[in-house]
Motif scaffolding. Structure first.
Motif, PDB file in Angstrom:
ATOM      1  N   LEU A   4       5.967  -0.947  -3.294  1.00  0.00           N
ATOM      2  CA  LEU A   4       5.697  -2.358  -3.007  1.00  0.00           C
ATOM      3  C   LEU A   4       5.703  -3.208  -4.271  1.00  0.00           C
ATOM      4  O   LEU A   4       5.299  -2.758  -5.347  1.00  0.00           O
ATOM      5  CB  LEU A   4       4.326  -2.506  -2.335  1.00  0.00           C
ATOM      6  N   TYR A   5       6.141  -4.477  -4.090  1.00  0.00           N
ATOM      7  CA  TYR A   5       5.989  -5.469  -5.148  1.00  0.00           C
ATOM      8  C   TYR A   5       4.540  -5.966  -5.151  1.00  0.00           C
ATOM      9  O   TYR A   5       3.796  -5.764  -4.194  1.00  0.00           O
ATOM     10  CB  TYR A   5       6.929  -6.656  -4.905  1.00  0.00           C
ATOM     11  N   ALA A  14      -1.616  17.349   3.219  1.00  0.00           N
ATOM     12  CA  ALA A  14      -0.423  16.493   3.244  1.00  0.00           C
ATOM     13  C   ALA A  14       0.477  16.799   2.058  1.00  0.00           C
ATOM     14  O   ALA A  14       0.042  17.313   1.027  1.00  0.00           O
ATOM     15  CB  ALA A  14      -0.815  15.023   3.241  1.00  0.00           C
ATOM     16  N   GLU A  15       1.745  16.477   2.236  1.00  0.00           N
ATOM     17  CA  GLU A  15       2.718  16.419   1.159  1.00  0.00           C
ATOM     18  C   GLU A  15       3.429  15.078   1.285  1.00  0.00           C
ATOM     19  O   GLU A  15       3.380  14.434   2.350  1.00  0.00           O
ATOM     20  CB  GLU A  15       3.718  17.573   1.222  1.00  0.00           C
ATOM     21  N   LEU A  16       4.084  14.638   0.214  1.00  0.00           N
ATOM     22  CA  LEU A  16       4.671  13.308   0.169  1.00  0.00           C
ATOM     23  C   LEU A  16       6.181  13.369  -0.016  1.00  0.00           C
ATOM     24  O   LEU A  16       6.701  14.248  -0.705  1.00  0.00           O
ATOM     25  CB  LEU A  16       4.043  12.502  -0.963  1.00  0.00           C
ATOM     26  N   MET A  17       6.859  12.407   0.569  1.00  0.00           N
ATOM     27  CA  MET A  17       8.311  12.383   0.566  1.00  0.00           C
ATOM     28  C   MET A  17       8.818  10.989   0.229  1.00  0.00           C
ATOM     29  O   MET A  17       8.225   9.981   0.616  1.00  0.00           O
ATOM     30  CB  MET A  17       8.806  12.802   1.961  1.00  0.00           C
ATOM     31  N   ILE A  18       9.926  10.933  -0.505  1.00  0.00           N
ATOM     32  CA  ILE A  18      10.645   9.692  -0.741  1.00  0.00           C
ATOM     33  C   ILE A  18      12.121   9.956  -0.477  1.00  0.00           C
ATOM     34  O   ILE A  18      12.679  10.946  -0.955  1.00  0.00           O
ATOM     35  CB  ILE A  18      10.476   9.184  -2.193  1.00  0.00           C
ATOM     36  N   LEU A  19      12.750   9.081   0.292  1.00  0.00           N
ATOM     37  CA  LEU A  19      14.185   9.165   0.517  1.00  0.00           C
ATOM     38  C   LEU A  19      14.883   8.300  -0.527  1.00  0.00           C
ATOM     39  O   LEU A  19      14.464   7.172  -0.794  1.00  0.00           O
ATOM     40  CB  LEU A  19      14.546   8.677   1.922  1.00  0.00           C
ATOM     41  N   LEU A  20      15.954   8.841  -1.122  1.00  0.00           N
ATOM     42  CA  LEU A  20      16.618   8.191  -2.246  1.00  0.00           C
ATOM     43  C   LEU A  20      18.098   7.968  -1.978  1.00  0.00           C
ATOM     44  O   LEU A  20      18.746   8.780  -1.307  1.00  0.00           O
ATOM     45  CB  LEU A  20      16.496   9.059  -3.506  1.00  0.00           C
ATOM     46  N   PRO A  21      18.673   6.908  -2.542  1.00  0.00           N
ATOM     47  CA  PRO A  21      20.127   6.755  -2.492  1.00  0.00           C
ATOM     48  C   PRO A  21      20.807   7.932  -3.198  1.00  0.00           C
ATOM     49  O   PRO A  21      20.241   8.519  -4.135  1.00  0.00           O
ATOM     50  CB  PRO A  21      20.376   5.453  -3.261  1.00  0.00           C
ATOM     51  N   LYS A  22      21.998   8.278  -2.764  1.00  0.00           N
ATOM     52  CA  LYS A  22      22.738   9.376  -3.381  1.00  0.00           C
ATOM     53  C   LYS A  22      23.028   9.102  -4.857  1.00  0.00           C
ATOM     54  O   LYS A  22      23.237  10.029  -5.637  1.00  0.00           O
ATOM     55  CB  LYS A  22      24.057   9.598  -2.635  1.00  0.00           C
ATOM     56  N   SER A  23      23.027   7.839  -5.234  1.00  0.00           N
ATOM     57  CA  SER A  23      23.376   7.467  -6.611  1.00  0.00           C
ATOM     58  C   SER A  23      22.277   7.793  -7.621  1.00  0.00           C
ATOM     59  O   SER A  23      22.534   7.849  -8.827  1.00  0.00           O
ATOM     60  CB  SER A  23      23.690   5.972  -6.676  1.00  0.00           C
ATOM     61  N   ILE A  24      21.044   8.007  -7.159  1.00  0.00           N
ATOM     62  CA  ILE A  24      19.940   8.264  -8.082  1.00  0.00           C
ATOM     63  C   ILE A  24      19.974   9.722  -8.535  1.00  0.00           C
ATOM     64  O   ILE A  24      19.969  10.639  -7.719  1.00  0.00           O
ATOM     65  CB  ILE A  24      18.587   7.929  -7.434  1.00  0.00           C
ATOM     66  N   ASP A  53      15.058   1.323  -2.330  1.00  0.00           N
ATOM     67  CA  ASP A  53      15.981   0.321  -2.863  1.00  0.00           C
ATOM     68  C   ASP A  53      15.224  -0.404  -3.973  1.00  0.00           C
ATOM     69  O   ASP A  53      14.336  -1.211  -3.711  1.00  0.00           O
ATOM     70  CB  ASP A  53      16.414  -0.650  -1.763  1.00  0.00           C
ATOM     71  N   ASN A  54      15.588  -0.111  -5.195  1.00  0.00           N
ATOM     72  CA  ASN A  54      14.846  -0.622  -6.347  1.00  0.00           C
ATOM     73  C   ASN A  54      15.030  -2.122  -6.542  1.00  0.00           C
ATOM     74  O   ASN A  54      14.331  -2.742  -7.347  1.00  0.00           O
ATOM     75  CB  ASN A  54      15.263   0.130  -7.616  1.00  0.00           C
ATOM     76  N   SER A  55      15.960  -2.723  -5.813  1.00  0.00           N
ATOM     77  CA  SER A  55      16.177  -4.167  -5.925  1.00  0.00           C
ATOM     78  C   SER A  55      16.179  -4.840  -4.563  1.00  0.00           C
ATOM     79  O   SER A  55      16.835  -5.854  -4.347  1.00  0.00           O
ATOM     80  CB  SER A  55      17.507  -4.444  -6.641  1.00  0.00           C
ATOM     81  N   ARG A  56      15.407  -4.265  -3.631  1.00  0.00           N
ATOM     82  CA  ARG A  56      15.410  -4.806  -2.272  1.00  0.00           C
ATOM     83  C   ARG A  56      14.778  -6.197  -2.221  1.00  0.00           C
ATOM     84  O   ARG A  56      14.036  -6.619  -3.110  1.00  0.00           O
ATOM     85  CB  ARG A  56      14.630  -3.862  -1.328  1.00  0.00           C
ATOM     86  N   GLU A  57      15.062  -6.904  -1.108  1.00  0.00           N
ATOM     87  CA  GLU A  57      14.471  -8.225  -0.881  1.00  0.00           C
ATOM     88  C   GLU A  57      12.964  -8.089  -0.664  1.00  0.00           C
ATOM     89  O   GLU A  57      12.504  -7.155  -0.029  1.00  0.00           O
ATOM     90  CB  GLU A  57      15.105  -8.882   0.351  1.00  0.00           C
ATOM     91  N   THR A 103      11.511  -0.768 -13.071  1.00  0.00           N
ATOM     92  CA  THR A 103      11.251  -1.234 -11.703  1.00  0.00           C
ATOM     93  C   THR A 103      10.242  -2.370 -11.697  1.00  0.00           C
ATOM     94  O   THR A 103       9.464  -2.529 -12.649  1.00  0.00           O
ATOM     95  CB  THR A 103      10.718  -0.071 -10.830  1.00  0.00           C
ATOM     96  N   ASP A 104      10.248  -3.148 -10.606  1.00  0.00           N
ATOM     97  CA  ASP A 104       9.256  -4.211 -10.411  1.00  0.00           C
ATOM     98  C   ASP A 104       8.163  -3.787  -9.438  1.00  0.00           C
ATOM     99  O   ASP A 104       7.262  -4.569  -9.128  1.00  0.00           O
ATOM    100  CB  ASP A 104       9.932  -5.483  -9.883  1.00  0.00           C
ATOM    101  N   PHE A 105       8.221  -2.567  -8.938  1.00  0.00           N
ATOM    102  CA  PHE A 105       7.209  -2.083  -8.007  1.00  0.00           C
ATOM    103  C   PHE A 105       5.907  -1.773  -8.746  1.00  0.00           C
ATOM    104  O   PHE A 105       5.915  -1.178  -9.832  1.00  0.00           O
ATOM    105  CB  PHE A 105       7.696  -0.837  -7.279  1.00  0.00           C
ATOM    106  N   VAL A 106       4.785  -2.147  -8.118  1.00  0.00           N
ATOM    107  CA  VAL A 106       3.475  -1.944  -8.743  1.00  0.00           C
ATOM    108  C   VAL A 106       2.564  -1.046  -7.903  1.00  0.00           C
ATOM    109  O   VAL A 106       1.458  -0.710  -8.314  1.00  0.00           O
ATOM    110  CB  VAL A 106       2.751  -3.286  -8.993  1.00  0.00           C
TER     111      VAL A 106
END
Length: 222
Positions: A184-185, A87-97, A214-218, A149-152
Motif C-alpha cells: 500500500l501507498y 500461516a504463511e505469506l505469498m506475493i504474486l509477481l510479474p514475470k519480469s521481476i 505492480d510497483n507503479s500501479r494507480e 518503491t513508494d509502498f510504505v
C-alpha cells in the motif's frame, strides 16, 4: 539481546510444517519450477522463501516457509482460534521481476523479499497474529520499504487467484493458511486505518486492483 534469543529458544516449534509445505507444493509444481531462497543465518525462526516460476501462470510466486514453525497468539475472542494459529505469506509477481542468487544483496528487488520476511516474523516478535484484513507499516514513520518503491505498508488479503485447495495446507492436525500480501501507498494505509478493512476492500474492487504486484500501479484513492 539475550532475552530475545531466550524468548525464541523456549517456544514450541512445529518442525513438521516445512515438510508439509514442501509436500503441498509438490502436488502443484515440478521441482524445476521451484527455487528456494535459503536463510543462512536465522536470529529467531528459520525462514526460507520459495520462488515458483511455472509456465502455467502469467506470474511468479514468492511463498514463505517458516512463519508456521510457531503458532501465532490469536485472541480468545476469535471464533475457532485454532483455524488461525498458523500461516504463511505469498506475493504474486510479474514475470519480469528477478532476484539475485543471494539475499540480502544488491538486487533492486530485494525489498520485496525483505518485506515478506519481515511481515512473516512480525506476529512472533510481538506476540500477536496476522490474518485477512490486517495491515502493517514498514516503519513507525511510514517510510518506504526501499528507494525502489513508494509502498510504505501492506494489507493481508485472501487470494483471488488460488482457491482453498492451494491456500490451505493440512499439517497433521494443524491448518496452515496461505495469505496474499498487497503493498500500500501511504494515503491508502492511512485510509484503511481510519475507515477499516471493508472500506479499503471497496476501493480495491472499484479499481479492479490485481493481486499481482505492480510497483507503479494507480493509487486506490486517485
Amino acid at each position: 539481546m539475550n532475552e530475545f534469543y531466550e524468548k525464541f529458544r523456549n517456544r514450541t516449534y512445529f518442525d513438521h510444517h516445512p515438510e508439509a509445505i514442501a509436500d503441498h507444493l509438490d502436488q502443484f509444481y515440478e521441482s524445476n519450477e521451484i527455487t528456494v531462497f535459503h536463510e543462512m543465518v536465522s536470529p529467531d525462526i528459520h525462514l526460507d522463501v520459495y520462488f515458483i516460476n511455472s509456465k502455467r501462470h502469467a506470474f511468479n510466486i514468492l511463498l514463505t516457509s517458516g512463519m508456521s514453525l510457531l503458532e501465532m497468539t490469536v485472541p480468545e475472542s476469535v471464533e475457532e482460534p485454532e483455524l488461525y494459529k498458523f500461516a504463511e505469506l505469498m506475493i504474486l509477481l510479474p514475470k519480469s521481476i528477478e532476484f539475485g542468487k543471494t539475499f540480502p544483496g544488491k538486487n533492486e528487488n530485494d525489498w520485496i523479499l525483505e518485506m515478506i520476511k519481515d511481515t512473516a516474523r512480525f506476529p512472533h516478535h510481538y506476540d500477536t497474529w496476522l490474518s485477512i484484513g490486517h495491515t502493517l507499516q514498514s516503519t513507525a514513520d511510514m517510510e518506504t520499504y526501499s528507494t525502489e518503491t513508494d509502498f510504505v505498508g501492506l494489507v493481508v488479503l485472501p487470494s483471488v487467484t488460488f482457491d482453498e485447495e492451494f491456500t490451505e495446507i493440512k499439517a497433521g492436525e494443524n491448518l496452515i493458511n496461505i495469505y496474499s500480501l498487497f503493498p500500500l501507498y501511504k494515503n491508502e494505509l492511512e485510509f484503511k486505518i481510519a475507515n477499516n478493512y471493508n472500506a479499503l476492500l471497496d476501493r480495491l474492487i472499484e479499481k479492479d486492483a490485481q493481486e499481482i504486484l505492480d510497483n507503479s500501479r494507480e493509487n486506490l484513492l486517485a
